[in-house]
Design an enzyme around this catalytic site. Structure first.
Site, mmCIF file in Angstrom:
data_model
loop_
_atom_site.group_PDB
_atom_site.id
_atom_site.type_symbol
_atom_site.label_atom_id
_atom_site.label_comp_id
_atom_site.label_asym_id
_atom_site.label_seq_id
_atom_site.Cartn_x
_atom_site.Cartn_y
_atom_site.Cartn_z
ATOM 1 N NE ARG A 1 -0.520 0.101 5.039
ATOM 2 C CZ ARG A 1 -0.294 -0.986 5.758
ATOM 3 N NH1 ARG A 1 -0.672 -2.166 5.287
ATOM 4 N NH2 ARG A 1 0.306 -0.913 6.945
ATOM 5 C CB SER A 2 0.781 4.419 -1.550
ATOM 6 O OG SER A 2 1.587 5.570 -1.575
ATOM 7 C CD GLN A 3 1.446 6.608 5.408
ATOM 8 O OE1 GLN A 3 2.386 7.379 5.319
ATOM 9 N NE2 GLN A 3 0.985 6.208 6.578
ATOM 10 N N GLY B 1 -3.681 6.852 6.218
ATOM 11 C CA GLY B 1 -3.040 7.604 7.296
ATOM 12 C C GLY B 1 -3.941 7.771 8.504
ATOM 13 C CG ASP C 1 -3.404 3.916 10.768
ATOM 14 O OD1 ASP C 1 -3.180 5.139 10.658
ATOM 15 O OD2 ASP C 1 -2.496 3.076 10.908
ATOM 16 C CD GLU D 1 1.390 8.927 16.722
ATOM 17 O OE1 GLU D 1 1.256 8.272 15.682
ATOM 18 O OE2 GLU D 1 1.238 8.440 17.869
#
Length: 570
Positions: free
Chosen positions: A212-214, A317, A319, A503
């Site tokens: 997968r990508s993002q 992104g 998740d 974060e």
């Protein structure tokens, strides 16, 4: 060229086959060195495939508090040999699985806790962190899940020991603000390398992220580098921009109205938009037990369907978030692949516009016109299908029910961020965000409290930046200032108490890190560092920069170059 396959003797293969009772796992070739990528590069296999039943047993035994630990462990010898030993030993009396793992694998080392010098300002702390978060993995161990990269890079921090795609753009904003243009150039080069090697930028430089990508921020990265290097950067990375676009649009030529293929969808009226997608439909190696438990909690759905939707949410992104679920309190109702995200399509609009600009810089006016036409078509599709006229904000499209979704999320600001919004609609989005998402500590991701980390009360640095920039693009400076000032105050208060940046933040107040999700709160933290530096320079005049957040709110944001809405969006 990527180094050749790992060769094994026929005798070894036969011995392993017997040991595995007829089960023989195959290995694809992979790079132990970041060499020149070539078209015959084969995709390396993730640890759940390399280690088969051993990986499953270790993860299900919960030997480590974080499932990512074993996914990042390095086999000390050929995984086939380790598997053969495991098959022979596991049923013996006194077999100790943890001891077996300790003997046969090198576990990732816990990072040394960074203790900043006393009395540092916020800016000094961030500038001091750049070398602490910098990694170089030109060479990696054989069978490591880590993928090598030719240049050094900055990691987010904490459990995230590798580079991440969309995180990196916001980190790069801070690197540029600190004057580290060499690091910005290195990171763009790494992503260009990945596109050439794998055909796309993976979620992160791990084998288990390759499927997968993002969120596609590579165009923004190249545009950032072009601010320093001029159009040469656009021309240099035009081939990689084209390859990334081809990845997202793969299969569009054969789609009929109402059909989808991997990452691309064609609606009934012929509009072409995109969705998030993962090529695999198994539990994520880095969250193996959690994914299996989620699938088991909803026996009415095929487990493979749930696994792919979990993976696709990781590609987004976000998740995880109520945004992808039918029931915000039940993760197993996730259906990411049946949702057309507004933020993804805004980013692909930006990619098309950057492709047009890069093509023009390279002297190919015909190609520039083609990409401009594609961008215009996407902009119309966003306005047609991703605008909720009843609610007055941009939202996602529901493929399963063929209608716009009602939920307001911070993703609604992305059309403003890329200047794809109509001016009157931008004003409505600003009002909605101010009324429903703006909190004392910044912009909430959603207004839903689900316990997931991409929901209330959490606010994330990249979404604060997207909102502030997008609002400024349309003259909504007061709301932009509120987002900026409140989030910075939150960051400063947390730093004052804990001497770290984290974060995510709880935006229902100031001075508290966020919660929820699959793992404890991480510090470091790449994208928070980058956005904080950019925002500090946004609220303080260039002639009098500030190293910490001022104690009183400035009257207005500093004059900074922002993108001007195109004629099509006036």
């Amino acid at each position: 060229m990527i180094p050749p396959e790992i060769r094994r003797s026929v005798l070894l293969q036969k011995a392993i086959k017997l040991a595995l009772a007829g089960t023989l796992l195959t290995f694809a070739s992979f790079s132990a060195t970041a060499a020149d990528p070539s078209s015959d590069t084969e995709t390396p296999q993730p640890p759940d495939i390399l280690l088969g039943p051993l990986f499953n047993d270790v993860q299900n035994a919960k030997l480590f508090p974080d499932q990512k630990t074993f996914a990042d462990a390095i086999p000390n010898s050929d995984p086939l040999m380790i598997l053969a030993d495991y098959r022979m030993q596991r049923n013996q009396s006194g077999f100790d699985l943890r001891h077996f793992v300790d003997v046969n694998f090198t576990l990732p080392k816990a990072g040394e806790k960074y203790v900043p010098p006393a009395g540092q300002s916020l800016r000094e702390h961030i500038d001091g962190l750049w070398p602490v978060l910098t990694r170089s993995t030109k060479n990696v161990e054989k069978w490591d899940s880590l993928l090598p990269l030719p240049e050094s890079y900055v990691v987010p921090g904490g459990r995230f020991r590798e580079i991440y795609y969309w995180d990196s753009y916001f980190t790069m904003l801070g690197l540029a603000e600190s004057g580290h243009w060499d690091k910005v150039a290195d990171m763009v080069a790494n992503f260009g390398y990945e596109i050439d090697a794998w055909g796309h930028i993976p979620n992160g430089n791990r084998t288990y992220y390759l499927s997968r990508s993002q969120p596609p921020f590579f165009a923004f990265m190249v545009e950032l580098l072009a601010q320093h290097e001029g159009d040469d950067a656009l021309k240099e990375y035009l081939p990689q921009l084209q390859k990334e676009y081809a990845y997202w649009m793969e299969g569009v030529e054969t789609l009929q109205p109402g059909q989808q293929n991997q990452r691309v969808v064609k609606l009934e009226d012929g509009s072409v938009l995109n969705r998030y997608w993962d090529d695999r439909d198994t539990p994520r190696p880095e969250s193996w037990v959690e994914d299996i438990a989620t699938a088991k909690s909803n026996p009415n759905r095929p487990a493979t369907e749930i696994y792919r939707d979990l993976r696709s949410a990781a590609a987004s992104g976000w998740d995880f978030s109520s945004r992808w679920m039918d029931n915000p309190q039940q993760l197993s109702t996730i259906r990411t692949t049946t949702i057309v995200p507004v933020d993804l399509n805004a980013l692909l609009y930006q990619l098309e516009k950057t492709l047009a600009r890069a093509s023009a810089a390279a002297g190919d006016r015909a190609k520039a016109s083609q990409y401009d036409a594609l961008a215009n078509a996407r902009q119309k599709a966003i306005e047609m299908h991703l605008w909720n006229n009843k609610e007055g904000w941009y939202a996602d499209y529901d493929l399963q029910n063929n209608k716009i979704r009602n939920q307001l999320t911070a993703a609604a600001l992305f059309p403003l961020y890329v200047n794809a919004a109509a001016k009157d609609r931008a004003a409505k989005v600003a009002a909605a965000a101010q009324a429903h998402l703006l909190q004392p500590g910044g912009l909430a991701t959603t207004s839903v409290k689900s316990g997931q980390q991409w929901d209330a009360p959490n606010g994330w640095a990249p979404l604060q930046w997207v909102a502030a920039e997008g609002l400024q693009n349309y003259g909504q400076d007061d709301v932009a200032m509120e987002v900026t000032w409140r989030f910075l105050t939150n960051v400063q208060h947390t730093y004052d108490r804990e001497k770290k940046l984290v974060e995510k933040y709880d935006v229902s107040s100031t001075g508290t890190g966020g919660g929820g999700g699959e793992y404890p709160l991480q510090d470091g933290f790449g994208w928070t560092n980058g956005v904080t530096l950019k925002m500090l320079d946004l609220i303080c005049p260039q002639e009098k920069p500030c190293d910490s957040v001022p104690s009183t709110r400035p009257a207005s944001l500093s004059a900074t170059p922002t993108k001007t809405p195109s004629a099509a969006t006036q």
